[in-house]
Design an enzyme around this catalytic site. Structure first.
Site, short mmCIF file in Angstrom:
data_model
loop_
_atom_site.label_atom_id
_atom_site.label_comp_id
_atom_site.label_asym_id
_atom_site.label_seq_id
_atom_site.Cartn_x
_atom_site.Cartn_y
_atom_site.Cartn_z
N ARG A 1 39.77 6.39 47.64
CA ARG A 1 39.49 7.34 46.28
C ARG A 1 40.64 7.54 46.06
O ARG A 1 41.57 8.20 46.30
CB ARG A 1 38.56 8.23 47.16
N ARG B 1 34.26 19.11 55.28
CA ARG B 1 33.06 18.85 54.22
C ARG B 1 31.98 17.80 53.91
O ARG B 1 30.77 18.76 54.06
CB ARG B 1 33.48 17.94 52.64
N ARG C 1 24.28 23.29 45.49
CA ARG C 1 24.77 22.50 46.97
C ARG C 1 24.31 23.09 47.82
O ARG C 1 24.49 23.25 48.89
CB ARG C 1 26.55 22.87 47.47
N LYS D 1 27.96 10.29 43.54
CA LYS D 1 27.40 10.65 42.60
C LYS D 1 27.68 10.76 41.72
O LYS D 1 26.85 10.48 40.62
CB LYS D 1 27.05 11.95 43.05
N ARG E 1 43.04 12.71 45.95
CA ARG E 1 42.62 14.68 45.96
C ARG E 1 43.07 15.17 47.45
O ARG E 1 43.19 14.31 48.34
CB ARG E 1 41.27 14.85 44.90
#
Ligand code: ADP
Ligand code: ADP
Ligand code: ZN
Length: 213
Positions: free
Chosen positions: A127, A171, A88, A13, A160
């Site tokens: 990531r 998540r 969300r 996204k 992160r």
């Protein structure tokens, strides 16, 4: 033009939103980036959000909705915006709809990026995110020119805290339970467009621009 990016954590996204933002000159509004900036600056909001984020949980709606509505009321959002990471869950979507209706406005398109859970786990652990400008990289798929350094602004890249495998799994569960129902919600409104997020990111971008053109 008002656009929502929908999809699992790591679906791409943010990557697509950044490219759309540059091409169409629309502000890219990421609630996650707003929270992370607040954590970095040590604000009260940041302190409150951090506890939830580190556990892979959603930040409470009350807090999130207020921040989002404040942000879209700013001058630069007059001609539209790209929402990345909001809404969300259904209650957040309903608040947004109510506010837009009050303004005689609406969401034009919801870009739904589909990526299976197995690929998500691989993506997230690779990531690397810029601590300053929010750009994201991937150690294999999208490496920065210099390891650990952002191509765009020269700041440090980090893994992160919430991109570790156990937290990513949590998540993903929350995504399936709370966020995925938004697909039906926007489908019913006739604004949903689905994209195969496993394709090369430039191919996904080309498909998106064909729809937006
Ligand atoms: P999201 O904003 O949905 O959480 P990101 O845009 O941050 O997702 O992308 C998650 C990770 O996957 C990043 O490391 C990014 O560089 C990488 N990525 C994004 N799009 C693709 C793609 N089409 N193919 C492979 N990797 C991608
Ligand atoms: P990703 O797209 O990679 O899942 P984000 O940067 O969008 O990550 O979000 C990171 C975290 O910030 C979420 O796991 C959640 O704790 C919090 N967050 C972001 N947006 C929202 C939202 N709309 N509602 C509640 N929590 C949010
Ligand atoms: Zn940067």
């Amino acid at each position: 033009m008002k656009i929502i990016m929908l999809g699992a954590p790591g679906a791409g996204k943010g990557t697509q939103a950044k490219m759309i933002s540059e091409k169409y000159h629309l502000p890219h509004i990421s609630t996650g980036d707003i929270f992370r900036a607040n954590i970095k600056n040590g604000t009260e909001l940041g302190k409150e959000a951090k506890g939830y984020m580190d556990k892979g949980l959603l930040v409470p709606d009350e807090l999130t909705v207020r921040i989002l509505l404040d942000r879209v009321a700013k001058e630069d959002c007059k001609n539209g915006y790209i929402l990345d990471g909001f809404p969300r869950n259904i209650p957040q979507a309903e608040v947004l709809d109510k506010e837009l209706t009050r303004l005689g406005d609406k969401i034009d398109i919801v870009i739904d990026m589909e990526v299976p859970d197995e690929s998500i786990i691989k993506r997230m652990t690779g990531r690397r995110a810029c601590t300053s400008c929010g750009a994201t990289y991937h150690i294999v798929n999208v490496p920065p020119k210099k390891e650990g350094v952002c191509d765009k602004c020269g700041e440090e890249l980090i893994l992160r805290d919430d991109d570790r495998e156990e937290t990513v799994k949590k998540r993903l569960n929350i995504y399936h339970e709370q966020t995925q129902p938004l697909i039906k919600y926007y489908q019913k409104k006739g604004v949903l467009k689905t994209f195969d997020g496993t394709k090369d990111m430039m191919d996904v971008f080309t498909e998106i621009t064909e729809i937006l053109a």
